[in-house]
Scaffold this motif. Sequence first.
Motif, PDB file in Angstrom:
ATOM      1  N   ARG A   1      52.228  29.772  -1.553  1.00  0.00           N
ATOM      2  CA  ARG A   1      53.435  29.558  -0.745  1.00  0.00           C
ATOM      3  C   ARG A   1      53.792  30.784   0.091  1.00  0.00           C
ATOM      4  NH1 ARG A   1      55.984  25.151  -0.909  1.00  0.00           N
ATOM      5  NH2 ARG A   1      55.693  25.667   1.291  1.00  0.00           N
ATOM      6  N   GLY A   2      52.778  31.535   0.498  1.00  0.00           N
ATOM      7  CA  GLY A   2      53.019  32.680   1.370  1.00  0.00           C
ATOM      8  C   GLY A   2      53.486  32.237   2.750  1.00  0.00           C
ATOM      9  N   PRO A   3      54.122  33.127   3.522  1.00  0.00           N
ATOM     10  CA  PRO A   3      54.740  32.736   4.793  1.00  0.00           C
ATOM     11  C   PRO A   3      53.793  32.753   5.992  1.00  0.00           C
ATOM     12  CG  PRO A   3      55.247  35.020   4.321  1.00  0.00           C
ATOM     13  CD  PRO A   3      54.457  34.508   3.138  1.00  0.00           C
ATOM     14  N   TYR A   4      52.560  33.229   5.818  1.00  0.00           N
ATOM     15  CA  TYR A   4      51.695  33.451   6.971  1.00  0.00           C
ATOM     16  C   TYR A   4      50.539  32.447   7.030  1.00  0.00           C
ATOM     17  CZ  TYR A   4      54.052  37.982   6.990  1.00  0.00           C
ATOM     18  OH  TYR A   4      54.994  38.970   7.013  1.00  0.00           O
ATOM     19  N   ALA A   5      50.286  31.944   8.236  1.00  0.00           N
ATOM     20  CA  ALA A   5      49.076  31.160   8.502  1.00  0.00           C
ATOM     21  C   ALA A   5      48.011  32.133   8.985  1.00  0.00           C
ATOM     22  CB  ALA A   5      49.324  30.087   9.548  1.00  0.00           C
ATOM     23  N   GLU A   6      46.861  32.133   8.347  1.00  0.00           N
ATOM     24  CA  GLU A   6      45.812  33.079   8.696  1.00  0.00           C
ATOM     25  C   GLU A   6      45.460  32.994  10.179  1.00  0.00           C
ATOM     26  OE1 GLU A   6      42.763  31.912   6.015  1.00  0.00           O
ATOM     27  OE2 GLU A   6      43.926  32.450   4.226  1.00  0.00           O
ATOM     28  N   ALA A   7      45.306  31.773  10.700  1.00  0.00           N
ATOM     29  CA  ALA A   7      44.881  31.612  12.097  1.00  0.00           C
ATOM     30  C   ALA A   7      45.905  32.182  13.074  1.00  0.00           C
ATOM     31  CB  ALA A   7      44.643  30.133  12.399  1.00  0.00           C
ATOM     32  N   ILE A   8      47.174  31.971  12.803  1.00  0.00           N
ATOM     33  CA  ILE A   8      48.228  32.464  13.689  1.00  0.00           C
ATOM     34  C   ILE A   8      48.204  33.993  13.736  1.00  0.00           C
ATOM     35  CG2 ILE A   8      50.709  32.560  14.086  1.00  0.00           C
ATOM     36  CD1 ILE A   8      49.477  29.817  14.601  1.00  0.00           C
ATOM     37  N   GLU A   9      48.078  34.601  12.572  1.00  0.00           N
ATOM     38  CA  GLU A   9      48.059  36.064  12.515  1.00  0.00           C
ATOM     39  C   GLU A   9      46.776  36.630  13.129  1.00  0.00           C
ATOM     40  OE1 GLU A   9      50.760  37.574  11.752  1.00  0.00           O
ATOM     41  OE2 GLU A   9      51.695  35.664  11.204  1.00  0.00           O
ATOM     42  N   MET A  10      45.656  35.946  12.958  1.00  0.00           N
ATOM     43  CA  MET A  10      44.402  36.416  13.541  1.00  0.00           C
ATOM     44  C   MET A  10      44.450  36.361  15.073  1.00  0.00           C
ATOM     45  SD  MET A  10      41.283  35.144  11.072  1.00  0.00           S
ATOM     46  CE  MET A  10      41.732  33.429  10.913  1.00  0.00           C
ATOM     47  N   LYS A  11      45.009  35.298  15.599  1.00  0.00           N
ATOM     48  CA  LYS A  11      45.128  35.194  17.053  1.00  0.00           C
ATOM     49  C   LYS A  11      45.999  36.320  17.604  1.00  0.00           C
ATOM     50  CE  LYS A  11      46.645  32.078  20.760  1.00  0.00           C
ATOM     51  NZ  LYS A  11      47.153  30.717  21.099  1.00  0.00           N
ATOM     52  N   ALA A  12      47.131  36.566  16.960  1.00  0.00           N
ATOM     53  CA  ALA A  12      48.036  37.630  17.413  1.00  0.00           C
ATOM     54  C   ALA A  12      47.343  38.991  17.378  1.00  0.00           C
ATOM     55  CB  ALA A  12      49.295  37.639  16.543  1.00  0.00           C
ATOM     56  N   TYR A  13      46.544  39.230  16.358  1.00  0.00           N
ATOM     57  CA  TYR A  13      45.821  40.498  16.213  1.00  0.00           C
ATOM     58  C   TYR A  13      44.811  40.678  17.353  1.00  0.00           C
ATOM     59  CZ  TYR A  13      42.906  44.070  13.828  1.00  0.00           C
ATOM     60  OH  TYR A  13      42.191  45.192  13.486  1.00  0.00           O
ATOM     61  N   LEU A  14      44.044  39.637  17.655  1.00  0.00           N
ATOM     62  CA  LEU A  14      43.049  39.712  18.728  1.00  0.00           C
ATOM     63  C   LEU A  14      43.707  39.951  20.084  1.00  0.00           C
ATOM     64  CD1 LEU A  14      40.666  36.789  17.707  1.00  0.00           C
ATOM     65  CD2 LEU A  14      40.114  39.237  17.687  1.00  0.00           C
ATOM     66  N   MET A  15      44.833  39.338  20.304  1.00  0.00           N
ATOM     67  CA  MET A  15      45.537  39.509  21.575  1.00  0.00           C
ATOM     68  C   MET A  15      46.158  40.904  21.665  1.00  0.00           C
ATOM     69  SD  MET A  15      47.339  35.739  21.883  1.00  0.00           S
ATOM     70  CE  MET A  15      48.209  36.160  23.396  1.00  0.00           C
ATOM     71  N   ARG A  16      46.776  41.342  20.575  1.00  0.00           N
ATOM     72  CA  ARG A  16      47.494  42.622  20.585  1.00  0.00           C
ATOM     73  C   ARG A  16      46.543  43.811  20.626  1.00  0.00           C
ATOM     74  NH1 ARG A  16      49.886  41.735  16.284  1.00  0.00           N
ATOM     75  NH2 ARG A  16      48.583  42.928  14.837  1.00  0.00           N
ATOM     76  N   LYS A  17      45.525  43.802  19.802  1.00  0.00           N
ATOM     77  CA  LYS A  17      44.660  44.964  19.670  1.00  0.00           C
ATOM     78  C   LYS A  17      43.564  45.018  20.735  1.00  0.00           C
ATOM     79  CE  LYS A  17      41.816  47.596  16.404  1.00  0.00           C
ATOM     80  NZ  LYS A  17      41.363  47.747  15.005  1.00  0.00           N
ATOM     81  N   PHE A  18      43.057  43.834  21.125  1.00  0.00           N
ATOM     82  CA  PHE A  18      41.898  43.820  22.017  1.00  0.00           C
ATOM     83  C   PHE A  18      42.176  43.202  23.378  1.00  0.00           C
ATOM     84  CE2 PHE A  18      40.236  43.725  17.649  1.00  0.00           C
ATOM     85  CZ  PHE A  18      39.455  44.874  17.668  1.00  0.00           C
ATOM     86  N   GLY A  19      43.378  42.683  23.583  1.00  0.00           N
ATOM     87  CA  GLY A  19      43.717  42.103  24.871  1.00  0.00           C
ATOM     88  C   GLY A  19      42.978  40.818  25.185  1.00  0.00           C
ATOM     89  N   ILE A  20      42.500  40.139  24.188  1.00  0.00           N
ATOM     90  CA  ILE A  20      41.813  38.865  24.412  1.00  0.00           C
ATOM     91  C   ILE A  20      42.859  37.817  24.777  1.00  0.00           C
ATOM     92  CG2 ILE A  20      40.393  37.068  23.338  1.00  0.00           C
ATOM     93  CD1 ILE A  20      39.136  39.270  21.616  1.00  0.00           C
ATOM     94  N   PRO A  21      42.661  37.067  25.855  1.00  0.00           N
ATOM     95  CA  PRO A  21      43.692  36.126  26.305  1.00  0.00           C
ATOM     96  C   PRO A  21      43.848  34.938  25.368  1.00  0.00           C
ATOM     97  CG  PRO A  21      41.702  35.882  27.625  1.00  0.00           C
ATOM     98  CD  PRO A  21      41.503  37.102  26.767  1.00  0.00           C
ATOM     99  N   ALA A  22      45.047  34.401  25.326  1.00  0.00           N
ATOM    100  CA  ALA A  22      45.318  33.238  24.480  1.00  0.00           C
ATOM    101  C   ALA A  22      44.446  32.056  24.863  1.00  0.00           C
ATOM    102  CB  ALA A  22      46.801  32.858  24.593  1.00  0.00           C
ATOM    103  N   SER A  23      44.090  31.964  26.139  1.00  0.00           N
ATOM    104  CA  SER A  23      43.277  30.840  26.622  1.00  0.00           C
ATOM    105  C   SER A  23      41.838  30.899  26.124  1.00  0.00           C
ATOM    106  CB  SER A  23      43.294  30.799  28.147  1.00  0.00           C
ATOM    107  OG  SER A  23      42.784  32.007  28.680  1.00  0.00           O
ATOM    108  N   ALA A  24      41.467  31.993  25.459  1.00  0.00           N
ATOM    109  CA  ALA A  24      40.112  32.109  24.899  1.00  0.00           C
ATOM    110  C   ALA A  24      40.107  31.930  23.391  1.00  0.00           C
ATOM    111  CB  ALA A  24      39.512  33.471  25.254  1.00  0.00           C
ATOM    112  N   ILE A  25      41.280  31.650  22.808  1.00  0.00           N
ATOM    113  CA  ILE A  25      41.384  31.579  21.346  1.00  0.00           C
ATOM    114  C   ILE A  25      41.916  30.212  20.926  1.00  0.00           C
ATOM    115  CG2 ILE A  25      42.352  32.628  19.279  1.00  0.00           C
ATOM    116  CD1 ILE A  25      42.842  35.164  20.959  1.00  0.00           C
ATOM    117  N   LEU A  26      41.167  29.550  20.075  1.00  0.00           N
ATOM    118  CA  LEU A  26      41.589  28.284  19.483  1.00  0.00           C
ATOM    119  C   LEU A  26      42.019  28.544  18.049  1.00  0.00           C
ATOM    120  CD1 LEU A  26      38.587  26.155  20.733  1.00  0.00           C
ATOM    121  CD2 LEU A  26      40.957  25.694  21.335  1.00  0.00           C
TER     122      LEU A  26
END
Length: 421
Positions: A306-331
């Motif tokens: 019952r943790g509050p985080y979805a792995e996929a949501i946090e992984m997408k945010a990390y890729l965008m924040r740290k590496f500048g990968i656009p949201a349109s390239a991440i499913l």
Amino acid sequence: MTKLLFLVSLLGTYLAVQAQPASGYRPTYLFVKSDNRVADKNFYLLTAIQQQADIQKIIKQDAALQALCQQRAGLLKAHAKDTCRTPASLVTGFRWSGGDSLKMVTALQALYDQHPAYFDKLANDHLRPSGYYQRFVGLSNRELLARAWGQYIVGTNYIIDQFGLGKKMRYPRIDSANYPVNGRYYRTILKDMFAMLAERADTMTLFYQPSLSVAMQLMDANDRDEPARHEPMEQLDNKGAFLAAKKTRWATYKYAAIMIPGSGPELATTPLSPLNKMRLDMVAARYKNGWAPFIIVSGGYCYPFRGPYAEAIEMKAYLMRKFGIPASAILIDPHARHTTTNFRNAARLLIRYGFPTDKRCVMVSTKSQTDMVANSAFDERNRRELGYLPYRDKQRLSDHDVEFYPTLESLHMDPYDPLDP
């Protein structure tokens, strides 16, 4: 899968194959929906019937099915006022026993024989093209419908067993009920739940509705709405990538997509585990080297319990924040709960979003996980838990890379995984 296979075999005894099977998944199919997306994803047969007034009328006219409906609707009303207070005394009557299942199948067999055109339309216009029953498409409509009803029975019983009776089902560490089911608080919840459902009992005119209502209310009582979260993804989180895929020049890339399985954190205060960060760093390097036009991040609300985080949501945010990968390239796939369903759900996205399924994909992960995935024991686990392989031509390239192609069977819904069917 033993229980499901046994039940399906039982149903098949009564519904013999007769007509030539029609086609399966159709990319242009438009899903119908109810007001409960969790029910839609677990029991699409029932959602489709909800759109078929003729079939509802046929079912309501059957005496045996109406007797089942009245008995269970009456039980809802009785539990609102009787002295039953334990989970076993309250919910067991809404499971489907072998005897009740046999009555249902016998009645449905007769209805199909009397009205084949209506049921063929249901199968050909909805069940087959949806992909939700993809493993059954080689069967006649008669047999496909029998198997679909079998999945309703198994799925309903699984939910009641897990969230009503507190049984330890397939993945108890992350999928169990929120509360001790025999504790005073949960007994109060169940008793009041039946009082609430009793108000709706007279509106339940189809034989499957009372048990379905109990199952859905049990999931709601435990805040288990994971199947509905972030949906419809192609209109929300995945919209940019969904649209970009339609304009992609696939021949430019070695792979259609890079898939990265999540690794849930052990701490409720930690959005990303150390393993996840290592995997994401490797994925970003491969993406920037032009391996694929898209990244699929896969992982749901799993760890800790019952943790509050979805792995996929946090992984997408990390890729965008740290590496500048656009949201349109991440499913995102924010539903998978295991490595088996990381592959399965990635395949579902690839197929439903129109990716070329004859182009390879690559899973990128830390060595401990690729060791597991590359082992034949992982294939056996998929066959045991899913009933099939959600990939084909799997090949390990390095300590961190495993190639694969998606399989169409991955579209098939799983009655043993109500949080990610």
